[in-house]
Design an enzyme around this catalytic site. Structure first.
Site, PDB file in Angstrom:
ATOM      1  N   GLY A  32       0.835  -1.199   0.000  1.00 30.95           N
ATOM      2  CA  GLY A  32       0.000   0.000   0.000  1.00 30.95           C
ATOM      3  C   GLY A  32       0.869   1.248   0.000  1.00 30.95           C
ATOM      4  O   GLY A  32       0.490   2.282  -0.548  1.00 30.95           O
ATOM      5  N   PRO A 130       5.481 -22.051  -0.843  1.00 29.82           N
ATOM      6  CA  PRO A 130       4.935 -20.886  -0.137  1.00 29.82           C
ATOM      7  C   PRO A 130       6.011 -19.841   0.108  1.00 29.82           C
ATOM      8  O   PRO A 130       7.146 -20.180   0.435  1.00 29.82           O
ATOM      9  CB  PRO A 130       4.442 -21.473   1.202  1.00 29.82           C
ATOM     10  CG  PRO A 130       4.463 -22.942   1.047  1.00 29.82           C
ATOM     11  CD  PRO A 130       5.470 -23.264  -0.002  1.00 29.82           C
ATOM     12  N   CYS A 133       6.695 -12.202   2.687  1.00 30.60           N
ATOM     13  CA  CYS A 133       7.419 -10.949   2.489  1.00 30.60           C
ATOM     14  C   CYS A 133       7.192 -10.073   3.706  1.00 30.60           C
ATOM     15  O   CYS A 133       6.059  -9.966   4.178  1.00 30.60           O
ATOM     16  CB  CYS A 133       6.889 -10.264   1.230  1.00 30.60           C
ATOM     17  SG  CYS A 133       7.590  -8.640   0.938  1.00 30.60           S
ATOM     18  N   HIS A 175      12.779 -12.745  -5.674  1.00 28.28           N
ATOM     19  CA  HIS A 175      11.846 -11.953  -4.853  1.00 28.28           C
ATOM     20  C   HIS A 175      12.398 -10.528  -4.649  1.00 28.28           C
ATOM     21  O   HIS A 175      11.674  -9.546  -4.839  1.00 28.28           O
ATOM     22  CB  HIS A 175      11.658 -12.678  -3.507  1.00 28.28           C
ATOM     23  CG  HIS A 175      10.755 -11.986  -2.539  1.00 28.28           C
ATOM     24  ND1 HIS A 175       9.581 -12.532  -2.107  1.00 28.28           N
ATOM     25  CD2 HIS A 175      10.864 -10.786  -1.907  1.00 28.28           C
ATOM     26  CE1 HIS A 175       8.996 -11.694  -1.266  1.00 28.28           C
ATOM     27  NE2 HIS A 175       9.764 -10.632  -1.104  1.00 28.28           N
ATOM     28  N   GLU A 176      13.678 -10.435  -4.315  1.00 29.30           N
ATOM     29  CA  GLU A 176      14.277  -9.114  -4.054  1.00 29.30           C
ATOM     30  C   GLU A 176      14.427  -8.310  -5.350  1.00 29.30           C
ATOM     31  O   GLU A 176      14.212  -7.092  -5.352  1.00 29.30           O
ATOM     32  CB  GLU A 176      15.623  -9.258  -3.340  1.00 29.30           C
ATOM     33  CG  GLU A 176      15.573  -9.982  -1.993  1.00 29.30           C
ATOM     34  CD  GLU A 176      14.511  -9.475  -1.028  1.00 29.30           C
ATOM     35  OE1 GLU A 176      14.189  -8.272  -1.071  1.00 29.30           O
ATOM     36  OE2 GLU A 176      13.980 -10.285  -0.249  1.00 29.30           O
ATOM     37  N   HIS A 179      11.241  -6.586  -6.105  1.00 32.43           N
ATOM     38  CA  HIS A 179      11.023  -5.369  -5.309  1.00 32.43           C
ATOM     39  C   HIS A 179      11.624  -4.144  -6.017  1.00 32.43           C
ATOM     40  O   HIS A 179      11.047  -3.065  -5.968  1.00 32.43           O
ATOM     41  CB  HIS A 179      11.683  -5.500  -3.927  1.00 32.43           C
ATOM     42  CG  HIS A 179      10.813  -6.158  -2.896  1.00 32.43           C
ATOM     43  ND1 HIS A 179       9.581  -5.656  -2.546  1.00 32.43           N
ATOM     44  CD2 HIS A 179      11.003  -7.255  -2.128  1.00 32.43           C
ATOM     45  CE1 HIS A 179       9.050  -6.428  -1.608  1.00 32.43           C
ATOM     46  NE2 HIS A 179       9.891  -7.408  -1.336  1.00 32.43           N
TER      47      HIS A 179
HETATM   48 ZN    ZN Z   1       9.600  -8.914   0.053  1.00 33.08          ZN
END
Ligand code: ZN
Length: 216
Positions: A32, A130, A133, A175-176, A179
């Site tokens: 958000g 799974p 974060c 994953h990073e 980001h």
């Molecule tokens: Zn993360």
């Protein structure tokens, strides 16, 4: 559908906490927050070893340890720069059941810094496990990731580095990297698998449970 609460509900509480913190934060921003959706800026070549970059890396190191996480990216501490850190310490690996270590190909990763990283897929086979974060606190969902990737970039000393990651380490790196491009795992997760990681405790405690946004 639940009752929608807006941020103003928390105003009184926040106003007691003193001056507004300035990034790099010592906490992790939550889904958000617009910073998590921005494409991060590369660190200019002449700034890779400067004081500002060292401060961001030190803060990422502090926060990734504080939260006992496996990775942390600059936007998660409020900084719009292409920097992330990753690690999987022996102590963290020791907390994982041996069958999961084998199945998910979990390996020790020393604390690693990447500045201006690029990603190349080495093995296009996708594995589904799974994933969680720190910016999507208390949730977990199945996410498909490539089995092996190569990350090229600069380390904290400003040297060009290239490293291959397989299995769970490849998952952390992907994953990073996401980001840094304003992406979250919720964009690519199997939506039906999204779970509150403490749903059982909610029942056991008859709903009397609070989710802390900072470690105890
Ligand atoms: Zn993360």
């Amino acid at each position: 559908m639940g009752v929608l609460r807006n941020g103003l509900n928390w105003y009184a509480k926040i106003s007691r906490c003193g001056a507004k913190p300035i990034p790099p934060y010592e906490h992790v921003v939550q889904i958000g927050d617009p910073i998590l959706r921005r494409v991060c800026e590369p660190v200019p070549q002449n700034e890779i070893k400067n004081e500002k970059t060292i401060k961001i890396i030190n803060k990422l190191h502090y926060v990734v340890d504080k939260y006992n996480s496996l990775g942390m990216s600059a936007p998660q501490i409020g900084i719009n720069s292409r920097i992330f850190v990753m690690k999987y310490t022996a102590k963290q690996v020791a907390c994982v059941p041996p069958e999961i270590i084998r199945q998910r190909d979990i390996k020790i990763v020393p604390f690693t810094v990447f500045i201006n990283p690029t990603l190349k897929v080495v093995d296009y086979k996708k594995v589904i496990y799974p994933e969680a974060c720190e910016s999507v606190k208390s949730f977990v969902a199945d996410v498909a990731r490539y089995n092996e990737v190569e990350i090229k970039g600069y380390n904290a000393e400003g040297e060009a580095v290239s490293e291959r990651f397989k299995g769970w380490s490849a998952r952390i790196a992907q994953h990073e990297m996401d980001h840094l491009d304003g992406k979250l795992y919720t964009d690519i997760m199997d939506r039906k698998s999204l779970s509150c990681s403490c749903w059982e405790e909610v029942n056991l405690s008859r709903g009397k449970i609070n989710i802390p946004f900072t470690p105890e």
